[in-house]
Design an enzyme around this catalytic site. Structure first.
Site, mmCIF file in Angstrom:
data_model
loop_
_atom_site.group_PDB
_atom_site.id
_atom_site.type_symbol
_atom_site.label_atom_id
_atom_site.label_comp_id
_atom_site.label_asym_id
_atom_site.label_seq_id
_atom_site.Cartn_x
_atom_site.Cartn_y
_atom_site.Cartn_z
ATOM 1 N N ARG A 37 0.822 -1.215 0.000
ATOM 2 C CA ARG A 37 0.000 0.000 0.000
ATOM 3 C C ARG A 37 0.853 1.261 0.000
ATOM 4 O O ARG A 37 0.460 2.268 -0.572
ATOM 5 C CB ARG A 37 -0.934 -0.008 1.208
ATOM 6 C CG ARG A 37 -2.104 -0.946 0.978
ATOM 7 C CD ARG A 37 -3.110 -0.838 2.086
ATOM 8 N NE ARG A 37 -4.344 -1.494 1.689
ATOM 9 C CZ ARG A 37 -5.227 -1.986 2.548
ATOM 10 N NH1 ARG A 37 -5.023 -1.885 3.849
ATOM 11 N NH2 ARG A 37 -6.328 -2.554 2.113
ATOM 12 N N LYS A 198 -21.097 -14.007 1.924
ATOM 13 C CA LYS A 198 -22.488 -13.576 1.976
ATOM 14 C C LYS A 198 -23.054 -13.007 0.679
ATOM 15 O O LYS A 198 -22.419 -12.223 -0.007
ATOM 16 C CB LYS A 198 -22.633 -12.515 3.075
ATOM 17 C CG LYS A 198 -22.589 -13.140 4.462
ATOM 18 C CD LYS A 198 -22.201 -12.155 5.532
ATOM 19 C CE LYS A 198 -23.332 -11.218 5.892
ATOM 20 N NZ LYS A 198 -22.822 -10.119 6.760
ATOM 21 N N GLY A 352 -10.610 -7.887 -0.904
ATOM 22 C CA GLY A 352 -9.387 -8.128 -0.149
ATOM 23 C C GLY A 352 -9.039 -9.601 -0.052
ATOM 24 O O GLY A 352 -7.876 -9.989 -0.218
ATOM 25 N N GLY A 375 -13.432 -3.420 -0.068
ATOM 26 C CA GLY A 375 -14.820 -2.955 -0.073
ATOM 27 C C GLY A 375 -15.102 -1.885 -1.121
ATOM 28 O O GLY A 375 -16.187 -1.831 -1.700
HETATM 29 P P1 ADP Z 1 -13.562 -10.454 -0.724
HETATM 30 O O1 ADP Z 1 -12.810 -9.903 0.477
HETATM 31 O O2 ADP Z 1 -12.641 -10.910 -1.796
HETATM 32 O O3 ADP Z 1 -14.639 -9.506 -1.202
HETATM 33 P P2 ADP Z 1 -15.411 -11.875 0.931
HETATM 34 O O4 ADP Z 1 -14.959 -11.074 2.098
HETATM 35 O O5 ADP Z 1 -16.745 -11.604 0.398
HETATM 36 O O6 ADP Z 1 -14.333 -11.768 -0.242
HETATM 37 O O7 ADP Z 1 -15.386 -13.411 1.285
HETATM 38 C C1 ADP Z 1 -14.247 -14.073 1.702
HETATM 39 C C2 ADP Z 1 -14.537 -15.080 2.757
HETATM 40 O O8 ADP Z 1 -15.553 -15.968 2.356
HETATM 41 C C3 ADP Z 1 -13.320 -15.897 3.052
HETATM 42 O O9 ADP Z 1 -12.889 -15.615 4.356
HETATM 43 C C4 ADP Z 1 -13.792 -17.333 2.880
HETATM 44 O O10 ADP Z 1 -13.307 -18.179 3.897
HETATM 45 C C5 ADP Z 1 -15.286 -17.191 2.994
HETATM 46 N N1 ADP Z 1 -15.966 -18.323 2.346
HETATM 47 C C6 ADP Z 1 -15.813 -18.763 1.102
HETATM 48 N N2 ADP Z 1 -16.555 -19.879 0.901
HETATM 49 C C7 ADP Z 1 -17.195 -20.131 2.054
HETATM 50 C C8 ADP Z 1 -18.084 -21.154 2.495
HETATM 51 N N3 ADP Z 1 -18.471 -22.124 1.677
HETATM 52 N N4 ADP Z 1 -18.528 -21.096 3.767
HETATM 53 C C9 ADP Z 1 -18.126 -20.114 4.584
HETATM 54 N N5 ADP Z 1 -17.298 -19.133 4.234
HETATM 55 C C10 ADP Z 1 -16.818 -19.142 2.992
HETATM 56 MG MG MG Z 2 -13.369 -9.756 2.525
#
Ligand code: ADP
Ligand code: MG
Length: 396
Positions: A37, A198, A352, A375
């Protein structure tokens, strides 16, 4: 095209330029353990140094919750920045107040100062107008070079722009240009891959892109809400009961538009997250009631790979499994490899955890662009313009 003014559009010589950067870096034992960063801001800082500005940098670090927290002071960041710039960086003990003003007024052209952690003051997150005006009083020009905080209406991101001419730095501009290419003028076929925990986190992305993308591939925890909405039994997998209707609506909308909405056909399930020994791969119509899904299976990876073939634009946001645990990381690795293997494709990763997964598999070079946004990159693909970008001066 980037519609906002940048530091190249304004006179900076001799000016006190306040730059919002994102130096929220990981620390261990008083040292910066990942300086990516900080490196992102170097182009802007070097440009300002070379053009004779007086550079006042400001950032948050960690979650001090509006109080001074010794371990979250910016000193290690200033040390690392100084090494990277090859010149001294003076770290001040606060970000507002008379002493800060005094130090700023003594600056010479090309000097670089780093203010203390903005979030030691609760007014920063509250977008307090008085605090924003105090920050603004330190400079004559404001530069936002922190894409990753531009979705936050905080004093140093939004409030301050009321008091100073506000323009973009190079890294902010570069982020927006890459992400805009995906959002505004994607080459087709355009495939969106979504995962993560989610559905509610990703609704904005789906809504923002449902007219533009040709195909959605969905894995991760969020897939189970869709699978359940389709009538599958999902055992103890993650499910947002209050989003079932919405999920059904989304799938309906997308298929009405004649587009593909692709869910996993097999999944890796376990009894408990910790109980790796209980791992099994089952078809989605065969998830046992006492198990939960933690990854997509090999057949699903194959299906996703097939659906990616020939893609000219790919946006990937959200790991398709709990990739932090090696036993549940194969699906995410497979998807990352499939994207990295695409020829003549503009591939962008946002989020992230997605970026962390790509790093974990050593596939960073296989992507056209990995957003530093977290985010902010998610929100960028939603329908609302990021407030920190909206607040910058428009190009004539
Ligand atoms: P990003 O930061 O890339 O936007 P998110 O924060 O939305 O991604 O999601 C990442 C998280 O989702 C990870 O910590 C991962 O462990 C979790 N995850 C992925 N698949 C599952 C699952 N089947 N059940 C629970 N958590 C999950
Ligand atoms: Mg995340």
């Amino acid at each position: 095209m980037f519609g906002k003014k940048t530091i190249e559009d304004v006179e900076v010589k001799g000016k006190k330029v306040l730059v919002r950067v994102d130096f929220n870096v990981p620390l261990a034992n008083g040292e910066v353990t990942d300086d990516r960063r900080i490196r992102l801001a170097l182009k802007t800082v070097n440009y300002l140094v070379e053009n004779g500005a007086r550079i006042i940098l400001m950032s948050h670090l960690g979650r001090p919750k509006g109080k001074v927290v010794e371990e979250l002071k910016m000193d290690p960041v200033a040390r690392r920045l100084s090494e990277l710039l090859g010149k001294p960086v003076k770290k001040l003990d606060d970000c507002v107040g008379e002493e800060v003003k005094g130090a700023v007024n003594e600056m010479k052209e090309g000097d670089v100062i780093l203010l203390e952690n903005l979030r030691f003051h609760p007014e920063e997150k509250a977008n307090d107008d008085g605090f924003a005006s105090q920050l603004a009083s330190l400079g004559e020009l404001y530069v936002n070079d922190a894409f990753s905080v531009s979705h936050r209406a905080h004093a140093s991101v939004v409030g301050i722009t009321k008091y100073l001419p506000a323009v973009a730095g190079f890294s902010l501009k570069e982020e927006v240009e890459h992400l805009s290419k995906v959002k505004e003028s994607p080459e087709h076929p355009f495939v969106v891959i979504l995962g993560g925990a989610k559905v509610s986190d990703k609704i904005g992305v789906i809504k923002g892109l449902e007219d533009k993308a040709d195909r959605f591939l969905v894995g991760g925890g969020m897939a189970y809400t869709f699978l359940k909405a389709k009538g599958f039994e999902i055992g103890r997998s993650l499910c947002e009961e209050d989003k079932l209707e919405l999920a059904a609506g989304i799938m309906n909308d997308i298929s009405k538009r004649g587009k593909d909405f692709v869910l996993p056909v097999d999944v890796v399930v376990v009894k408990e997250f910790e109980d790796k020994g209980s791992k099994r791969v089952v078809d989605v119509d065969d998830i046992p009631s006492e198990y939960m899904g933690v990854d997509i299976g090999a057949r699903s990876v194959g299906l996703f790979r097939e659906k990616l073939e020939g893609a000219k634009t790919v946006l990937w946001n959200g790991p398709v499994g709990v990739f932090e645990i090696d036993e549940y990381a194969e699906g995410t690795k497979g998807v990352a490899e499939a994207i990295a293997g695409l020829q003549d494709c503009f591939s962008v990763a946002g989020g992230g955890d997605t970026a962390a997964a790509i790093k974990k598999f050593g596939l960073e070079n296989g992507f056209s662009f990995i957003s530093s946004g977290g985010g902010a990159s998610l929100e960028f693909f939603g329908e609302r313009e990021l407030p920190g970008i909206a607040a910058l001066l428009d190009r004539e």
